[in-house]
Design a protein around this motif. Structure first.
Motif, PDB file in Angstrom:
ATOM      1  N   ILE A  15       0.832  -1.202   0.000  1.00  0.00           N
ATOM      2  CA  ILE A  15       0.000   0.000   0.000  1.00  0.00           C
ATOM      3  C   ILE A  15       0.869   1.256   0.000  1.00  0.00           C
ATOM      4  O   ILE A  15       0.609   2.218  -0.737  1.00  0.00           O
ATOM      5  CB  ILE A  15      -0.950  -0.004   1.214  1.00  0.00           C
ATOM      6  N   LEU A  16       1.912   1.261   0.806  1.00  0.00           N
ATOM      7  CA  LEU A  16       2.798   2.424   0.867  1.00  0.00           C
ATOM      8  C   LEU A  16       3.539   2.610  -0.456  1.00  0.00           C
ATOM      9  O   LEU A  16       3.762   3.744  -0.898  1.00  0.00           O
ATOM     10  CB  LEU A  16       3.786   2.265   2.024  1.00  0.00           C
ATOM     11  N   TYR A  17       3.913   1.505  -1.093  1.00  0.00           N
ATOM     12  CA  TYR A  17       4.554   1.578  -2.409  1.00  0.00           C
ATOM     13  C   TYR A  17       3.586   2.170  -3.431  1.00  0.00           C
ATOM     14  O   TYR A  17       3.953   3.047  -4.226  1.00  0.00           O
ATOM     15  CB  TYR A  17       5.002   0.181  -2.840  1.00  0.00           C
ATOM     16  N   PHE A  18       2.346   1.713  -3.403  1.00  0.00           N
ATOM     17  CA  PHE A  18       1.326   2.246  -4.306  1.00  0.00           C
ATOM     18  C   PHE A  18       1.156   3.752  -4.112  1.00  0.00           C
ATOM     19  O   PHE A  18       1.103   4.521  -5.083  1.00  0.00           O
ATOM     20  CB  PHE A  18      -0.005   1.527  -4.071  1.00  0.00           C
ATOM     21  N   VAL A  19       1.074   4.190  -2.871  1.00  0.00           N
ATOM     22  CA  VAL A  19       0.888   5.615  -2.577  1.00  0.00           C
ATOM     23  C   VAL A  19       2.075   6.426  -3.088  1.00  0.00           C
ATOM     24  O   VAL A  19       1.907   7.500  -3.689  1.00  0.00           O
ATOM     25  CB  VAL A  19       0.679   5.830  -1.064  1.00  0.00           C
ATOM     26  N   ASP A  20       3.290   5.928  -2.879  1.00  0.00           N
ATOM     27  CA  ASP A  20       4.484   6.630  -3.370  1.00  0.00           C
ATOM     28  C   ASP A  20       4.458   6.762  -4.891  1.00  0.00           C
ATOM     29  O   ASP A  20       4.823   7.809  -5.446  1.00  0.00           O
ATOM     30  CB  ASP A  20       5.752   5.884  -2.937  1.00  0.00           C
ATOM     31  N   CYS A  21       4.025   5.707  -5.567  1.00  0.00           N
ATOM     32  CA  CYS A  21       3.948   5.749  -7.031  1.00  0.00           C
ATOM     33  C   CYS A  21       2.896   6.748  -7.495  1.00  0.00           C
ATOM     34  O   CYS A  21       3.095   7.459  -8.491  1.00  0.00           O
ATOM     35  CB  CYS A  21       3.641   4.359  -7.584  1.00  0.00           C
ATOM     36  N   MET A  22       1.781   6.821  -6.789  1.00  0.00           N
ATOM     37  CA  MET A  22       0.749   7.799  -7.137  1.00  0.00           C
ATOM     38  C   MET A  22       1.288   9.220  -7.003  1.00  0.00           C
ATOM     39  O   MET A  22       1.032  10.083  -7.853  1.00  0.00           O
ATOM     40  CB  MET A  22      -0.480   7.625  -6.244  1.00  0.00           C
ATOM     41  N   LYS A  23       2.046   9.471  -5.958  1.00  0.00           N
ATOM     42  CA  LYS A  23       2.633  10.805  -5.776  1.00  0.00           C
ATOM     43  C   LYS A  23       3.554  11.146  -6.941  1.00  0.00           C
ATOM     44  O   LYS A  23       3.541  12.270  -7.458  1.00  0.00           O
ATOM     45  CB  LYS A  23       3.415  10.855  -4.460  1.00  0.00           C
ATOM     46  N   GLU A  24       4.351  10.175  -7.357  1.00  0.00           N
ATOM     47  CA  GLU A  24       5.294  10.415  -8.456  1.00  0.00           C
ATOM     48  C   GLU A  24       4.559  10.655  -9.767  1.00  0.00           C
ATOM     49  O   GLU A  24       4.907  11.564 -10.535  1.00  0.00           O
ATOM     50  CB  GLU A  24       6.242   9.221  -8.589  1.00  0.00           C
ATOM     51  N   ILE A  25       3.530   9.867 -10.031  1.00  0.00           N
ATOM     52  CA  ILE A  25       2.765  10.014 -11.276  1.00  0.00           C
ATOM     53  C   ILE A  25       2.117  11.391 -11.358  1.00  0.00           C
ATOM     54  O   ILE A  25       2.166  12.062 -12.393  1.00  0.00           O
ATOM     55  CB  ILE A  25       1.696   8.905 -11.376  1.00  0.00           C
ATOM     56  N   LEU A  26       1.519  11.831 -10.263  1.00  0.00           N
ATOM     57  CA  LEU A  26       0.810  13.110 -10.277  1.00  0.00           C
ATOM     58  C   LEU A  26       1.752  14.307 -10.250  1.00  0.00           C
ATOM     59  O   LEU A  26       1.336  15.437 -10.520  1.00  0.00           O
ATOM     60  CB  LEU A  26      -0.160  13.182  -9.095  1.00  0.00           C
ATOM     61  N   SER A  27       3.021  14.063  -9.926  1.00  0.00           N
ATOM     62  CA  SER A  27       3.983  15.168  -9.885  1.00  0.00           C
ATOM     63  C   SER A  27       4.696  15.375 -11.212  1.00  0.00           C
ATOM     64  O   SER A  27       5.421  16.355 -11.394  1.00  0.00           O
ATOM     65  CB  SER A  27       5.035  14.911  -8.799  1.00  0.00           C
ATOM     66  N   VAL A  28       4.492  14.453 -12.154  1.00  0.00           N
ATOM     67  CA  VAL A  28       5.203  14.529 -13.431  1.00  0.00           C
ATOM     68  C   VAL A  28       4.670  15.681 -14.272  1.00  0.00           C
ATOM     69  O   VAL A  28       3.464  15.872 -14.398  1.00  0.00           O
ATOM     70  CB  VAL A  28       5.052  13.206 -14.212  1.00  0.00           C
ATOM     71  N   SER A  29       5.568  16.437 -14.832  1.00  0.00           N
ATOM     72  CA  SER A  29       5.209  17.501 -15.765  1.00  0.00           C
ATOM     73  C   SER A  29       5.647  17.087 -17.160  1.00  0.00           C
ATOM     74  O   SER A  29       6.642  16.374 -17.331  1.00  0.00           O
ATOM     75  CB  SER A  29       5.893  18.818 -15.387  1.00  0.00           C
TER      76      SER A  29
END
Length: 551
Positions: free
Chosen positions: A394-408
């Motif tokens: 779950i924590l890995y999933f959350v970290d990946c979501m943060k990275e995806i949404l931060s991409v420009s």
């Protein structure tokens, strides 16, 4: 098997050597992974005992029949029904609900009222909608409140002596909200003579209840939701009700005598199991039930449920901290799943990007169009867990979501100039190969999407819709003064990006160029990261048609 870690080791697909390092499977509401003991039971049966069940008097048939009926008893124990003959085996939840609707059809008249809820999966909505239309009965729908829960006051006001059946889900496959089915059954019994069906497709997995204590007339679920083979399901039918019901369909195995003008049916479950059943799948279902009963005995049912509850709580807490994520529903507690949208990306894009991180979630409407509409959503991302999932995942999933949404989006591709279609294609493939995989390719495809001019709203119509796409995608092609015109649009950023690349190749080409071009881009590895099989086929069909027109 005495710990949650040992439980997880029974699911080989989750091992790094099979599905890939750190593979995180969070699509369990769609289907659960299968424990090794289930696979072994199926192989063993085929190797030692395979034969059609019932009616055979040879040893193999008798042995197979024993295994099949043992699975019926195991299922009875699993849901705590009173009698094994209350367990009818079906193809799944969808088959079970449809069969129940057919069983009660003769009890429905124009004066009848059928009640379902706005929360239902289509499998527990469409059969009742169809039945109400066939019988010209009234279909009433329990609304949901702003927090995603059922409006029980509205339900109470719907109840009258005209109610013939109430059919509701035990647990939402979208929000993980559990309904108060005890209250629904109690109110229905007090105010009507109607029957009650509970859809337990999700509820049977998360916080399973005793059916004998709950007291519905019907209870349905699918085997594959608990790690059994697909194509297996259960329809619990209360024993006292069975004589009033008609078989949902007819064939061998449900009668012991047939005349020119009549037939004499078996009693109990066999009355409703026409034809050769999926007996091997049912034996696998029995093995899956053995697995979970053994886990509950040795690890503890409460321990398993507490593990799931803590994971779900952490998931919601951490996702709630991310800007731009909107979680659907606001229950006090969720069971098994939650869904969300983002302000930045379509659910399809999120799902495809998570796939590049070896994370499996599901995007779309979850076959719950009415519920999503009530919650103000069209397409969502669903995260769903099983007992074998861990807090680390779950924590890995959350970290990946943060990275995806931060991409420009990075700087787009440079103009190709007047190159051949093959050279443009080759340059595109090289650009994506050089930039690497994963998040960098996503940033580049996003930049390409930004370069695609939006298709006018009047052109976003049925004629231009790419039929095979999971997200609305439009492609308009035409020949203008012997030059090819390629315009496209999509709700998905990544699909827009791919369309932009195809436009770079096809736009303003002559018929001779198009006729002689064999498009390889659509099959490039990086494109497969962004489009699924059906989308590639859908676009291929259009491009093939274009090429045919050029001849």
């Amino acid at each position: 098997m005495k710990t949650m870690e040992e439980l997880r080791r029974n699911f080989k697909l989750l091992d790094s050597g099979v599905a890939g390092a750190n593979y995180t499977y969070l699509d369990n509401s769609a289907t659960m992974q299968v424990p090794e003991s289930v696979l072994e039971s199926i192989c063993d049966f085929y190797h030692t005992s395979n034969s059609n069940i019932h009616r055979g008097i040879h040893a193999l048939s008798e042995k197979a029949t024993d295994y099949y009926e043992e699975a019926r008893e195991k299922t009875r124990e699993f849901i705590d029904a009173k009698y094994p003959e209350e367990i009818v085996f079906t193809s799944g939840t969808t088959g079970s609900v449809n069969m129940a609707a057919q069983m009660v059809e003769h009890l429905i008249s124009e004066d009848s009222v059928i009640i379902v809820s706005e929360m239902e999966h289509n499998s527990n909505f469409l059969p009742w909608l169809a039945l109400s239309k066939r019988k010209k009965a009234t279909l009433k729908i329990i609304p949901v409140l702003a927090d995603g829960t059922l409006d029980y006051d509205a339900f109470e006001n719907m109840l009258s002596e005209k109610v013939a059946i109430v059919s509701v889900t035990e647990c939402s496959n979208v929000t993980g909200i559990k309904n108060s089915v005890d209250r629904i059954i109690k109110s229905t019994r007090e105010k009507t003579n109607g029957l009650v069906l509970i859809d337990g497709a999700q509820g049977v997995v998360h916080g399973r209840k005793s059916i004998s204590k709950l007291g519905p007339d019907f209870y349905v679920f699918s085997g594959h939701k608990i790690g059994a083979p697909t194509g297996t399901g259960v329809l619990y039918v209360k024993k006292e009700l069975q004589d009033k019901l008609r078989p949902g369909y007819f064939g061998g195995g449900i009668v012991y005598q047939v005349y020119h003008d009549d037939a004499v049916f078996f009693d109990g479950a066999r009355k409703f199991e026409a034809g050769t059943p999926n007996y091997v799948g049912v034996i696998g279902l029995g093995a899956a039930i053995d697995f979970w009963l053994d886990a509950e005995k040795n690890i503890g049912k409460e321990v398993i449920e507490e593990s799931e509850a803590s994971i779900m709580k952490k998931l919601e807490e951490e996702l709630g901290k991310i800007d731009g994520i909107n979680i659907l529903g606001k229950p006090d507690k969720r069971f098994g799943c939650l869904s969300f949208t983002t302000n930045k990306l379509h659910s399809y894009d999120v799902c495809k990007m998570l796939d590049s991180y070896n994370i499996a979630v599901r995007s779309g409407h979850m076959c719950a169009h009415n519920y999503l509409r009530a919650l103000g959503a069209e397409s969502i991302v669903r995260v769903s867990i099983a007992p074998y999932n861990t807090m680390e995942e779950i924590l890995y999933f959350v970290d990946c979501m943060k990275e995806i949404l931060s991409v420009s989006a990075m700087e787009g591709r440079t103009e190709c100039g007047r190159m051949s279609m093959e050279d443009v294609e080759r340059e595109i493939i090289n650009d994506f190969a050089e930039i690497g995989s994963g998040i960098n390719q996503y940033a580049l495809i996003t930049a390409c999407a930004d370069e695609l001019q939006e298709l006018p709203e009047e052109e976003q119509n049925e004629d231009n819709l790419v039929k095979s796409c999971q997200v609305n995608t439009w492609l308009k092609t035409d020949w203008v003064e012997n030059k090819f015109s390629f315009e496209a649009d999509s709700e998905s950023v990544v699909v827009r990006g791919v369309m932009s690349l195809l436009q770079d190749i096809y736009m303003d080409r002559t018929k001779e160029e198009v006729e002689n071009y064999n498009c390889k881009l659509i099959h490039a590895d990086f494109v497969k990261n962004f489009l699924n099989h059906d989308q590639i086929n859908g676009i291929n069909e259009i491009l093939a048609k274009v090429q045919q027109e050029a001849i």
